[in-house]
Design a protein around this motif. Structure first.
Motif, PDB file in Angstrom:
ATOM      1  N   LEU A  49       5.314  -8.921   2.257  1.00 22.36           N
ATOM      2  CA  LEU A  49       6.354  -9.180   3.249  1.00 22.36           C
ATOM      3  C   LEU A  49       6.698  -7.878   3.973  1.00 22.36           C
ATOM      4  O   LEU A  49       6.674  -6.806   3.362  1.00 22.36           O
ATOM      5  N   PRO A  50       7.048  -7.951   5.247  1.00 22.79           N
ATOM      6  CA  PRO A  50       7.416  -6.726   5.966  1.00 22.79           C
ATOM      7  C   PRO A  50       8.739  -6.174   5.451  1.00 22.79           C
ATOM      8  O   PRO A  50       9.681  -6.928   5.194  1.00 22.79           O
ATOM      9  N   MET A  51       8.821  -4.839   5.317  1.00 24.47           N
ATOM     10  CA  MET A  51      10.069  -4.236   4.847  1.00 24.47           C
ATOM     11  C   MET A  51      10.535  -3.106   5.762  1.00 24.47           C
ATOM     12  O   MET A  51      11.524  -2.438   5.476  1.00 24.47           O
TER      13      MET A  51
ATOM     14  N   THR B 250       9.299   0.738  13.904  1.00 23.80           N
ATOM     15  CA  THR B 250       8.787   1.838  13.082  1.00 23.80           C
ATOM     16  C   THR B 250       7.438   1.442  12.496  1.00 23.80           C
ATOM     17  O   THR B 250       7.029   0.285  12.572  1.00 23.80           O
ATOM     18  N   ALA B 251       6.761   2.407  11.894  1.00 21.12           N
ATOM     19  CA  ALA B 251       5.445   2.129  11.312  1.00 21.12           C
ATOM     20  C   ALA B 251       5.556   1.002  10.286  1.00 21.12           C
ATOM     21  O   ALA B 251       6.443   1.023   9.427  1.00 21.12           O
ATOM     22  N   PRO B 252       4.687  -0.005  10.369  1.00 22.40           N
ATOM     23  CA  PRO B 252       4.765  -1.149   9.455  1.00 22.40           C
ATOM     24  C   PRO B 252       4.526  -0.760   7.998  1.00 22.40           C
ATOM     25  O   PRO B 252       3.623   0.018   7.684  1.00 22.40           O
ATOM     26  N   THR B 253       5.348  -1.303   7.112  1.00 27.16           N
ATOM     27  CA  THR B 253       5.165  -1.162   5.670  1.00 27.16           C
ATOM     28  C   THR B 253       5.415  -2.527   5.037  1.00 27.16           C
ATOM     29  O   THR B 253       6.135  -3.354   5.590  1.00 27.16           O
ATOM     30  N   GLY B 254       4.821  -2.741   3.871  1.00 27.76           N
ATOM     31  CA  GLY B 254       4.945  -4.045   3.230  1.00 27.76           C
ATOM     32  C   GLY B 254       5.376  -3.945   1.779  1.00 27.76           C
ATOM     33  O   GLY B 254       5.092  -2.956   1.101  1.00 27.76           O
TER      34      GLY B 254
ATOM     35  N   VAL C  56       0.872  -1.181   0.000  1.00 30.09           N
ATOM     36  CA  VAL C  56       0.000   0.000   0.000  1.00 30.09           C
ATOM     37  C   VAL C  56       0.906   1.228   0.000  1.00 30.09           C
ATOM     38  O   VAL C  56       2.044   1.170   0.467  1.00 30.09           O
ATOM     39  N   PRO C  57       0.425   2.368  -0.527  1.00 27.19           N
ATOM     40  CA  PRO C  57       1.307   3.520  -0.705  1.00 27.19           C
ATOM     41  C   PRO C  57       1.544   4.386   0.523  1.00 27.19           C
ATOM     42  O   PRO C  57       2.419   5.240   0.506  1.00 27.19           O
ATOM     43  N   GLN C  58       0.766   4.180   1.587  1.00 25.65           N
ATOM     44  CA  GLN C  58       0.930   5.015   2.773  1.00 25.65           C
ATOM     45  C   GLN C  58       0.819   4.179   4.036  1.00 25.65           C
ATOM     46  O   GLN C  58       0.202   3.107   4.036  1.00 25.65           O
ATOM     47  N   ILE C  59       1.433   4.675   5.110  1.00 26.91           N
ATOM     48  CA  ILE C  59       1.292   3.987   6.387  1.00 26.91           C
ATOM     49  C   ILE C  59      -0.138   4.177   6.891  1.00 26.91           C
ATOM     50  O   ILE C  59      -0.875   5.033   6.407  1.00 26.91           O
ATOM     51  N   ALA C  60      -0.520   3.378   7.865  1.00 20.01           N
ATOM     52  CA  ALA C  60      -1.893   3.435   8.381  1.00 20.01           C
ATOM     53  C   ALA C  60      -2.194   4.810   8.968  1.00 20.01           C
ATOM     54  O   ALA C  60      -1.388   5.351   9.734  1.00 20.01           O
ATOM     55  N   PRO C  61      -3.343   5.386   8.618  1.00 17.61           N
ATOM     56  CA  PRO C  61      -3.717   6.708   9.136  1.00 17.61           C
ATOM     57  C   PRO C  61      -4.288   6.599  10.549  1.00 17.61           C
ATOM     58  O   PRO C  61      -4.687   5.517  10.990  1.00 17.61           O
ATOM     59  N   PRO C  62      -4.361   7.716  11.273  1.00 13.65           N
ATOM     60  CA  PRO C  62      -4.996   7.706  12.598  1.00 13.65           C
ATOM     61  C   PRO C  62      -6.466   7.321  12.471  1.00 13.65           C
ATOM     62  O   PRO C  62      -7.143   7.724  11.525  1.00 13.65           O
ATOM     63  N   ILE C  63      -6.962   6.548  13.417  1.00 14.35           N
ATOM     64  CA  ILE C  63      -8.345   6.078  13.355  1.00 14.35           C
ATOM     65  C   ILE C  63      -9.332   7.236  13.386  1.00 14.35           C
ATOM     66  O   ILE C  63     -10.336   7.237  12.657  1.00 14.35           O
TER      67      ILE C  63
END
Length: 237
Positions: free
Chosen positions: A197-199, A204-208, A157-164
């Motif tokens: 896969l995790p990168m 830090t904020a999770p990215t894949g 996905v192009p962005q980290i998770a946004p605030p709920i």
């Protein structure tokens, strides 16, 4: 649909169970034999700095391990926005199935899901069939491109998770929802298969990073994933 798992091997075992096949032996591709295409258009649009930095480092780590990486535009991706017409194929199919329930039980639907399904109401049969034809064109072009590669690699996905709390705003939710669905949709529309896969560095904020190929290449994707997972684990702090 696919499972969330701790490692690619766990995902491979669960995938085999869901498919009703024997659990395969763990296989790995030699890094120097893997040829991957990194799309430079569409899937990297609106990418945030965290995802971009993690992705660049992941690609560099794979190249250092001997994986062959080609970065190029994929013209077929330009077809994808056409497939969103009036909610796309899924809206028409969802409305056809749900309309009998929505008539009397509409209040029981999540309002945001209800609105997305309702988009299919205005889509005619001819428009739906046109979308199926466009998808066939997309699949044919993608198969031609991927004939030269083992698969595609891109940010999941192009962005980290946004605030709920930000998602409480309907307009922001809708925009973010479509953006987060965009990259996986490139493979869904292909009838392909993929693994994320995790990168990111620990803490830090999770990215894949997504490793994807055409439909039926599940065993190839898993074999590449085992190799790439080990490469990335060595470079994640």
């Amino acid at each position: 649909m696919g499972p969330l798992a701790h490692t690619p091997r766990c995902a491979e075992i669960l995938d085999a169970i869901m498919a009703g096949i024997s659990v395969p032996k763990k296989t790995k591709h030699m890094a120097r034999n893997i040829k991957l295409l990194v799309p430079t258009n569409y899937v990297q649009n609106d990418i945030d700095s965290k995802v971009k930095n993690d992705f660049v480092r992941a690609v560099q780590a794979m190249e250092q391990a001997g994986i062959h990486i080609t970065q190029a535009t994929i013209p077929a991706f330009d077809i994808l926005p056409q497939l969103a017409h009036k909610g796309g194929i899924i809206a028409k199919e969802a409305y056809t199935h749900h309309k009998k329930y929505m008539k009397d039980q509409g209040q029981e639907y999540d309002p945001r899901v209800y609105m997305r399904i309702q988009k299919g109401k205005s889509q005619t049969d001819s428009e739906y069939n046109a979308l199926l034809d466009i998808r066939k064109k997309y699949i044919a072009e993608m198969h031609t491109i991927l004939d030269e590669y083992d698969g595609i690699v891109m940010p999941t996905v192009p962005q980290i998770a946004p605030p709920i709390d930000a998602l409480e705003q309907d307009e922001y939710f809708n925009d973010m929802n479509l953006l987060m669905l965009r990259n996986p949709t490139t493979i869904n529309m292909l009838d392909g298969c993929a693994i994320s896969l995790p990168m990111h560095d620990e803490g830090t904020a999770p990215t894949g990073i997504s490793i994807a190929s055409v439909g039926g290449d599940d065993s190839l994707v898993f074999a590449m994933a085992h190799t790439i997972y080990d490469v990335l684990q060595q470079h994640r702090a």
